[in-house]
Motif scaffolding. Structure first.
Motif, PDB file in Angstrom:
ATOM      1  N   LEU A  91       0.860  -1.024  -0.144  1.00  0.00           N
ATOM      2  CA  LEU A  91      -0.021  -0.043  -0.035  1.00  0.00           C
ATOM      3  C   LEU A  91       0.856   1.369   0.076  1.00  0.00           C
ATOM      4  CD1 LEU A  91      -3.032   1.410   0.407  1.00  0.00           C
ATOM      5  CD2 LEU A  91      -2.468   1.258   2.750  1.00  0.00           C
ATOM      6  N   TYR A  92       0.464   1.967  -0.778  1.00  0.00           N
ATOM      7  CA  TYR A  92       1.511   3.319  -0.790  1.00  0.00           C
ATOM      8  C   TYR A  92       0.510   4.488  -0.532  1.00  0.00           C
ATOM      9  CZ  TYR A  92       4.248   0.594  -4.074  1.00  0.00           C
ATOM     10  OH  TYR A  92       5.116  -0.559  -4.600  1.00  0.00           O
ATOM     11  N   ARG A  93       1.043   5.377   0.564  1.00  0.00           N
ATOM     12  CA  ARG A  93       0.358   6.347   1.101  1.00  0.00           C
ATOM     13  C   ARG A  93       1.483   7.546   1.145  1.00  0.00           C
ATOM     14  NH1 ARG A  93      -3.208   4.897   6.090  1.00  0.00           N
ATOM     15  NH2 ARG A  93      -4.330   6.771   5.525  1.00  0.00           N
ATOM     16  N   PRO A  94       0.814   8.879   0.764  1.00  0.00           N
ATOM     17  CA  PRO A  94       1.823   9.889   0.937  1.00  0.00           C
ATOM     18  C   PRO A  94       1.927  10.556   2.296  1.00  0.00           C
ATOM     19  CG  PRO A  94      -0.134  10.608  -0.056  1.00  0.00           C
ATOM     20  CD  PRO A  94      -0.420   9.236   0.092  1.00  0.00           C
ATOM     21  N   LEU A  95       3.154  10.810   3.071  1.00  0.00           N
ATOM     22  CA  LEU A  95       3.144  11.504   4.128  1.00  0.00           C
ATOM     23  C   LEU A  95       2.879  12.918   3.931  1.00  0.00           C
ATOM     24  CD1 LEU A  95       3.853  11.482   7.267  1.00  0.00           C
ATOM     25  CD2 LEU A  95       6.157  11.551   6.666  1.00  0.00           C
ATOM     26  N   ARG A  96       2.038  13.416   4.175  1.00  0.00           N
ATOM     27  CA  ARG A  96       1.966  14.983   4.052  1.00  0.00           C
ATOM     28  C   ARG A  96       2.491  15.773   5.276  1.00  0.00           C
ATOM     29  NH1 ARG A  96      -1.608  16.618   0.202  1.00  0.00           N
ATOM     30  NH2 ARG A  96      -2.209  18.225   1.559  1.00  0.00           N
ATOM     31  N   ILE A  97       3.322  16.808   5.007  1.00  0.00           N
ATOM     32  CA  ILE A  97       3.889  17.548   5.904  1.00  0.00           C
ATOM     33  C   ILE A  97       3.612  19.049   5.670  1.00  0.00           C
ATOM     34  CG2 ILE A  97       6.361  18.346   6.789  1.00  0.00           C
ATOM     35  CD1 ILE A  97       7.365  15.740   5.174  1.00  0.00           C
ATOM     36  N   THR A  98       2.881  19.701   6.694  1.00  0.00           N
ATOM     37  CA  THR A  98       2.130  20.942   6.408  1.00  0.00           C
ATOM     38  C   THR A  98       3.031  21.725   7.562  1.00  0.00           C
ATOM     39  OG1 THR A  98       0.030  20.045   5.787  1.00  0.00           O
ATOM     40  CG2 THR A  98       0.228  22.269   6.626  1.00  0.00           C
ATOM     41  N   ASN A  99       3.484  22.861   6.848  1.00  0.00           N
ATOM     42  CA  ASN A  99       3.947  23.971   7.822  1.00  0.00           C
ATOM     43  C   ASN A  99       2.889  24.654   8.586  1.00  0.00           C
ATOM     44  OD1 ASN A  99       5.264  25.970   9.035  1.00  0.00           O
ATOM     45  ND2 ASN A  99       6.090  27.161   7.165  1.00  0.00           N
ATOM     46  N   SER A 100       2.633  24.494   9.809  1.00  0.00           N
ATOM     47  CA  SER A 100       1.845  24.964  10.792  1.00  0.00           C
ATOM     48  C   SER A 100       2.526  26.238  11.682  1.00  0.00           C
ATOM     49  CB  SER A 100       1.310  23.888  11.789  1.00  0.00           C
ATOM     50  OG  SER A 100       2.184  23.242  12.633  1.00  0.00           O
ATOM     51  N   ALA A 146       4.248  19.779   2.023  1.00  0.00           N
ATOM     52  CA  ALA A 146       5.035  18.884   1.219  1.00  0.00           C
ATOM     53  C   ALA A 146       4.866  17.493   1.334  1.00  0.00           C
ATOM     54  CB  ALA A 146       6.666  19.041   1.437  1.00  0.00           C
ATOM     55  N   ALA A 147       5.229  16.618   0.641  1.00  0.00           N
ATOM     56  CA  ALA A 147       4.924  15.107   0.883  1.00  0.00           C
ATOM     57  C   ALA A 147       6.053  14.168   0.702  1.00  0.00           C
ATOM     58  CB  ALA A 147       3.792  14.804  -0.328  1.00  0.00           C
TER      59      ALA A 147
END
Length: 209
Positions: A91-100, A146-147
């Motif tokens: 299973l391929y999933r993107p790790l989403r990285i958001t500047n908070s 980013a991801a």
């Protein structure tokens, strides 16, 4: 006649005794004064020399504040797993990285990824394998994302004796060049063994989402 001869002898003896007494009293007085004059300056000098270094020792310099290198830190971001695509036992999933945070930050390279389990969050199995090459730096303004793509291998395809299947609670994530970690919930099963014939997790470099 006998008394007249005896008197000069007694008088002479008395004079000798008197001179001896005077000479013996003068000698101790002279010797007792000598140590007093020689010891006093020495003790004063020793006290001054001993106290001098402590009075001239420099004060310790204040510790420098940590330098802000502009990289995204664990406390600057929010992490989440995006929707996945299945294929070839994975299973391929993107790790989403958001500047908070309230300021821009930069991220480049591979995140550190591993399964964790238990109340203590101990690691299960090996870290994710880094697949591909390191990408370009991605600048994230506040609110931007980013991801990094993560491959989750179906560990039930491994021999159970070799895999040692273990229930996991999620992922421990280290951003590139960061020493503090974040936790992302993702319940499932991982291999506790580090001797499986392959990788149970793989991660690609960070890219713009």
């Amino acid at each position: 006649m006998q008394l007249s001869r005896l008197f000069p002898v007694v008088a002479a003896s008395a004079g000798v005794l008197a001179l001896s007494a005077c000479g013996g009293g003068a000698t101790p007085a002279a010797s007792s004064s000598t140590p007093t004059t020689s010891e006093s300056p020495t003790s004063t000098t020793a006290t001054t020399a001993a106290s001098s270094p402590s009075s001239s020792a420099p004060a310790p310099a204040p510790s420098a504040a940590p330098v802000d290198n502009g990289l995204c830190k664990a406390g600057d971001v929010k992490l989440a797993l995006g929707q996945g695509d299945a294929g070839a036992g994975s299973l391929y999933r993107p790790l989403r990285i958001t500047n908070s945070s309230s300021k821009p930050c930069t991220i480049q390279g591979f995140p550190g990824v591993s399964y964790v389990a238990g109340e203590d969050g101990h690691q299960v199995g090996k870290d994710a394998f880094r697949e591909g090459t390191k990408g370009n730096a991605v600048k994230l303004d506040p609110g931007q994302t980013a991801a990094a793509d993560i491959q989750f291998v179906n560990v039930r395809n491994f021999d159970s004796g070799t895999c040692q299947p273990t229930t996991v609670k999620g992922l421990r994530i280290y951003l590139p060049q960061e020493t503090a970690s974040n936790f992302v919930p993702a319940e499932g099963t991982g291999c506790a063994s580090t001797k499986i014939p392959g990788n149970q997790l793989a991660v690609k470099t960070v890219h713009p989402a």
